[in-house]
Scaffold this motif. Structure first.
Motif, PDB file in Angstrom:
ATOM      1  N   ASP A 159     -15.527  -2.879  -5.923  1.00 32.79           N
ATOM      2  CA  ASP A 159     -16.030  -2.118  -6.703  1.00 32.79           C
ATOM      3  C   ASP A 159     -15.076  -0.776  -6.999  1.00 32.79           C
ATOM      4  O   ASP A 159     -14.937  -0.335  -8.234  1.00 32.79           O
ATOM      5  N   ASP A 160     -14.169  -0.540  -6.146  1.00 35.30           N
ATOM      6  CA  ASP A 160     -13.263   0.791  -6.281  1.00 35.30           C
ATOM      7  C   ASP A 160     -12.269   0.053  -7.144  1.00 35.30           C
ATOM      8  O   ASP A 160     -11.575   0.829  -8.205  1.00 35.30           O
ATOM      9  N   MET A 161     -11.664  -1.372  -7.071  1.00 33.40           N
ATOM     10  CA  MET A 161     -10.972  -2.050  -8.115  1.00 33.40           C
ATOM     11  C   MET A 161     -11.318  -2.306  -9.453  1.00 33.40           C
ATOM     12  O   MET A 161     -10.755  -1.561 -10.339  1.00 33.40           O
ATOM     13  N   HIS A 162     -12.791  -2.242  -9.506  1.00 34.05           N
ATOM     14  CA  HIS A 162     -13.487  -2.488 -10.818  1.00 34.05           C
ATOM     15  C   HIS A 162     -13.366  -1.209 -11.770  1.00 34.05           C
ATOM     16  O   HIS A 162     -13.354  -1.170 -12.736  1.00 34.05           O
ATOM     17  N   LYS A 163     -13.668  -0.038 -10.997  1.00 34.33           N
ATOM     18  CA  LYS A 163     -13.857   1.084 -11.493  1.00 34.33           C
ATOM     19  C   LYS A 163     -12.386   1.873 -11.621  1.00 34.33           C
ATOM     20  O   LYS A 163     -12.528   3.107 -12.438  1.00 34.33           O
ATOM     21  N   GLY A 164     -11.323   1.166 -11.312  1.00 35.82           N
ATOM     22  CA  GLY A 164     -10.046   2.010 -11.287  1.00 35.82           C
ATOM     23  C   GLY A 164      -9.802   3.179 -10.487  1.00 35.82           C
ATOM     24  O   GLY A 164      -8.567   3.859 -10.583  1.00 35.82           O
ATOM     25  N   ARG A 193      -6.023   5.472  -9.305  1.00 39.93           N
ATOM     26  CA  ARG A 193      -6.023   7.032  -9.186  1.00 39.93           C
ATOM     27  C   ARG A 193      -5.274   7.118  -7.723  1.00 39.93           C
ATOM     28  O   ARG A 193      -4.444   8.217  -7.746  1.00 39.93           O
ATOM     29  N   PHE A 194      -5.607   6.336  -7.160  1.00 35.55           N
ATOM     30  CA  PHE A 194      -4.769   6.388  -5.491  1.00 35.55           C
ATOM     31  C   PHE A 194      -3.211   6.276  -5.789  1.00 35.55           C
ATOM     32  O   PHE A 194      -2.707   6.818  -4.958  1.00 35.55           O
ATOM     33  N   ARG A 195      -3.063   5.446  -6.689  1.00 37.27           N
ATOM     34  CA  ARG A 195      -1.615   4.811  -6.732  1.00 37.27           C
ATOM     35  C   ARG A 195      -0.980   6.158  -7.317  1.00 37.27           C
ATOM     36  O   ARG A 195       0.317   6.234  -7.066  1.00 37.27           O
ATOM     37  N   SER A 196      -1.567   7.079  -8.045  1.00 31.39           N
ATOM     38  CA  SER A 196      -0.839   8.171  -8.523  1.00 31.39           C
ATOM     39  C   SER A 196      -0.596   9.429  -7.517  1.00 31.39           C
ATOM     40  O   SER A 196       0.217  10.412  -7.807  1.00 31.39           O
ATOM     41  N   LEU A 197      -0.984   9.094  -6.372  1.00 26.24           N
ATOM     42  CA  LEU A 197      -0.808   9.939  -5.153  1.00 26.24           C
ATOM     43  C   LEU A 197       0.153   9.836  -4.153  1.00 26.24           C
ATOM     44  O   LEU A 197       0.393   8.491  -4.104  1.00 26.24           O
ATOM     45  N   SER A 229       0.468  -6.125  -4.895  1.00 26.06           N
ATOM     46  CA  SER A 229       0.549  -6.994  -5.984  1.00 26.06           C
ATOM     47  C   SER A 229      -0.611  -6.754  -7.196  1.00 26.06           C
ATOM     48  O   SER A 229      -0.353  -6.905  -8.331  1.00 26.06           O
ATOM     49  N   ALA A 230      -1.844  -6.614  -6.793  1.00 26.76           N
ATOM     50  CA  ALA A 230      -3.032  -6.357  -7.691  1.00 26.76           C
ATOM     51  C   ALA A 230      -2.855  -5.072  -8.430  1.00 26.76           C
ATOM     52  O   ALA A 230      -3.370  -5.001  -9.563  1.00 26.76           O
ATOM     53  N   SER A 231      -2.138  -4.031  -7.751  1.00 28.49           N
ATOM     54  CA  SER A 231      -2.131  -2.721  -8.553  1.00 28.49           C
ATOM     55  C   SER A 231      -0.651  -2.351  -8.869  1.00 28.49           C
ATOM     56  O   SER A 231      -0.472  -1.220  -9.578  1.00 28.49           O
ATOM     57  N   ALA A 232       0.172  -3.359  -9.100  1.00 30.77           N
ATOM     58  CA  ALA A 232       1.474  -3.248  -9.271  1.00 30.77           C
ATOM     59  C   ALA A 232       1.308  -3.423 -11.045  1.00 30.77           C
ATOM     60  O   ALA A 232       0.612  -3.779 -11.683  1.00 30.77           O
TER      61      ALA A 232
END
Length: 286
Positions: free
Chosen positions: A102-107, A111-115, A283-286
């Motif tokens: 759900d977190d992946m689906h909502k993006g 947002r966590f990656r930007s921190l 890899s999924a969030s790259a």
């Protein structure tokens, strides 16, 4: 001026170090616990299901199950509880997978990656929050079990230390399985798929075991599968520590040394699936 602008656009670097990674994980854990508290029906449904299993298995099947040479419902009731406890903690896998999907689906993951935070903290925080929820569920289930007649020490002497160790092994198994759920949640596209994927394999794991029936009563070719099942090792360990009836007489190593087997299995699952989950997350969030 150009240098400053380029630097402002560059994503902040993730902090390193075990201590900082742990601190980041605690922050994400708190975030997930707050989110869970705002969805009380999720907690409520998580409590109802194991209670229903206890009542149904105890009062529907209790008189027809033979444990050792006894068909006494009280014997089966005390035999059953270790299996129900173990099933309850492992079924948290589906919730962990659905939450991450759900977190992946909502993006939210983007947002966590930007921190400036450790990459593995997002997953660790989620699994730790699920562990807290599992502990609450297990506590409620233990109270219900005592009310309907479960008595630690029913078949063999025990003490508070052994009982606490049994519950610690259950929570460790549940935590290990949430990492499997995390990997599933990162590998699918929707929360619904994560829920289905988290439950399909759990049913054979929990039922092809010593949780609900004496494993010696299973077909010959299926007995080794049940006896070497990591789930069975934890159930056997809990029966031994709780003093419950129905210990498997098998010569298989996990049945002879269930406490060590449960610990080793759970730690291996955490190491393997945490590594795979963090790699998949990157890899999924790259």
């Amino acid at each position: 001026m150009t240098t400053l602008t380029d630097g402002a656009r560059r994503p902040p670097a993730a902090r390193g170090g075990i201590a900082r990674s742990f601190a980041d994980s605690l922050v994400v854990t708190k975030r997930n616990l707050i989110r869970m508290s705002r969805i009380p029906e999720m907690i409520l449904f998580g409590l109802i299901q194991p209670v229903m299993f206890v009542i149904l298995f105890t009062y529907v099947f209790g008189g027809s199950m033979q444990i050792g040479n006894s068909t006494d419902p009280d014997v089966y009731k005390n035999f059953l509880m270790a299996g129900i406890f173990a099933q309850t903690v492992t079924f948290a896998t589906a919730g962990a997978g659905a939450g991450i999907a759900d977190d992946m689906h909502k993006g939210l993951i983007d947002r966590f990656r930007s921190l400036p935070m450790a990459r593995g903290a997002v997953l660790t925080g989620r699994t730790m929050a699920d562990l807290v929820q599992t502990a609450v569920t297990l506590l409620v289930l233990a109270v219900v079990a005592l009310i309907i007649g479960w008595r630690p020490g029913y078949a063999a002497p025990t003490n508070a230390g052994k009982i606490m160790l049994g519950f610690a092994l259950l929570l460790l198994l549940g935590y290990a399985f949430t990492w499997i759920g995390a990997l599933i949640g990162l590998s699918v596209r929707t929360p619904e798929a994560a829920t289905s994927g988290g439950l399909i394999w759990l049913f054979p794991v929990t039922f092809v075991s010593n949780a609900f029936v004496d494993s010696s009563k299973l077909p010959g070719w299926l007995q080794p599968v049940a006896e070497w099942n990591p789930f069975s090792a934890t159930v056997q360990a809990c029966r031994k520590l709780f003093g419950d009836p129905g210990l498997s007489p098998s010569d298989a190593w996990p049945m002879q040394y269930p406490v060590w087997a449960s610990l080793i299995y759970s730690v291996l699952i955490v190491v393997v699936f945490r590594t795979l989950s963090v790699r998949k997350y990157r890899s999924a969030s790259a």
